[in-house]
Design an enzyme around this catalytic site. Structure first.
Site, PDB file in Angstrom:
ATOM      1  N   TYR A  90       0.876  -1.382   0.108  1.00  0.00           N
ATOM      2  CA  TYR A  90       0.451   0.162   0.251  1.00  0.00           C
ATOM      3  C   TYR A  90       1.050   0.908  -0.083  1.00  0.00           C
ATOM      4  CZ  TYR A  90      -4.183   2.839   0.362  1.00  0.00           C
ATOM      5  OH  TYR A  90      -4.975   3.855   0.181  1.00  0.00           O
ATOM      6  N   HIS A 137      -2.841  -8.086  -6.268  1.00  0.00           N
ATOM      7  CA  HIS A 137      -2.285  -8.676  -6.565  1.00  0.00           C
ATOM      8  C   HIS A 137      -1.504  -9.078  -5.656  1.00  0.00           C
ATOM      9  CE1 HIS A 137      -0.506  -4.980  -7.391  1.00  0.00           C
ATOM     10  NE2 HIS A 137       1.022  -5.334  -7.240  1.00  0.00           N
ATOM     11  N   HIS A 141      -4.833  -3.314  -9.549  1.00  0.00           N
ATOM     12  CA  HIS A 141      -4.996  -4.782  -9.999  1.00  0.00           C
ATOM     13  C   HIS A 141      -4.786  -5.241  -8.539  1.00  0.00           C
ATOM     14  CE1 HIS A 141      -7.155  -7.975 -12.201  1.00  0.00           C
ATOM     15  NE2 HIS A 141      -6.431  -8.339 -11.534  1.00  0.00           N
TER      16      HIS A 141
END
Ligand code: DD3
Length: 336
Positions: free
Chosen positions: A268, A276, A274
């Protein structure tokens, strides 16, 4: 040129700076904004050296410790980023390395000698990654930059980060190519095709797969629309548990690296939005595995078990580079 990148411990060697200072390229190719058509010709690529016509614009960053250099330039008029990295020495190659190389003595003193070992070409490879056409974002990404720790409340996410992500058009084409078997098909290590809880596991292209020391794989979820950790709710637990269990199982089967030797985590913020999951080997100091960016998948699962809305209600911290437009937006909002 930006600051010296590599961390150096005292006694790391290199008291003296032997490295030649970066020479300015003779013809400073004009480097503006690129963009252009895509080309794919696998076999053609093998025969022809696309880098022979590479015109260097600037060295974006380099690290003597990591033995890498990131170069911005142009390939037939298109913006490009080239990453060069010396690869680790494999134990399997040692006998050939010792017997087939030329040795040039550099220094002799008492019981100590240093040589320049000139290895046969096949044992002296350099991994080259080419991004072309590269966008301004790619070029920025590899420029050595100071970073700042961002404190992002759920409100900040809704009012600053999310609108920013929506106006930025990060291309996920390469991710969809993997999921749709249009690229890297032969590199897939494991697939669970379930549209809801399934994923594709494959080596991250930072890893050359020649040694497990720096093992690095990614699991990419088939389910689309989960942008990041922020979007995760308890409804995603089956997906996350599936990635953890089947991912680690496949890696231990294929590479004989048990789950107790793996660091399984999410970034983060991620570098692509997307869902993963990263799998790297414990003991390998993978880029982005520090506490300011990595969230262990096991912890993520536990947090969601305890509180289904954990990641939508917490303040999350993450490092942002000085030139990141999002950082500027936080400044404008008086949040930094
Ligand atoms: C990327 C993060 C993304 C530049 C660079 C890397 N693993 C990938 C395309 C295919 C891949 C990856 C974006 C991009 Cl150097 C811009 O990474 C990829 N394929 N990390 C694999 N297997």
């Amino acid at each position: 040129m930006a600051e010296f990148g590599a961390k150096r411990e005292p006694g790391d060697g290199e008291e003296k700076d032997f490295s030649p200072k970066v020479k300015k390229p003779k013809a400073e190719a004009k480097c503006g904004n690129g963009g252009g058509k895509e080309e794919e010709s696998g076999e053609e690529e093998q025969r022809q050296n696309v880098l022979s016509e590479f015109e260097t614009c600037a060295v974006l960053s380099e690290s003597a410790r990591d033995k890498t250099i990131f170069v911005h330039g142009k390939i037939s008029g298109q913006e490009a980023v080239v990453i060069l990295e010396k690869t680790p020495i494999q134990k399997e190659a040692l006998s050939e390395l010792f017997s087939e190389s030329r040795l040039k003595l550099q220094m002799k003193n008492d019981i100590y000698r240093t040589y320049q070992l000139l290895a046969p070409p096949q044992l002296n490879e350099i991994k080259a990654t080419v991004v072309c056409p590269a966008t301004q974002k790619h070029i920025q990404k590899y420029q050595r930059q100071e970073s700042f720790l961002l404190q992002e409340t759920p409100d900040d996410y809704q009012s600053i980060t999310l609108p920013h992500l929506q106006e930025q058009s990060f291309s996920l084409q390469w991710v969809y190519n993997i999921l749709e078997k249009k690229a890297e098909v032969d590199r897939i290590v494991f697939e669970d095709p379930d549209p809801n809880t399934g994923f594709i596991l494959l080596p991250d292209f930072k890893w050359n797969q020649q040694q497990v020391d720096d093992l690095y794989l990614i699991a990419i979820s088939h389910q689309r629309g989960i942008k990041s950790l922020r979007d995760l709710k308890s409804e995603h637990l089956p997906l996350l548990r599936n990635i953890l269990h089947k991912g680690t199982e496949s890696i231990s089967e294929r590479y004989s690296v048990p789950s107790s030797k793996l660091r399984v985590y999410l970034h983060y913020q991620p570098s692509y939005f997307h869902l993963h999951v990263h799998f790297t080997r414990l003991g390998f100091d993978a880029p982005g595995c520090g506490v300011e960016r990595a969230h262990l998948l096991q912890d993520v699962i536990q947090n969601l078990q305890t509180d289904p809305l954990h990641y939508s209600t917490r303040t999350l911290y993450c490092p942002l580079r000085a030139d990141d437009a999002l950082l500027q937006k936080f400044r404008e909002a008086g949040r930094l």
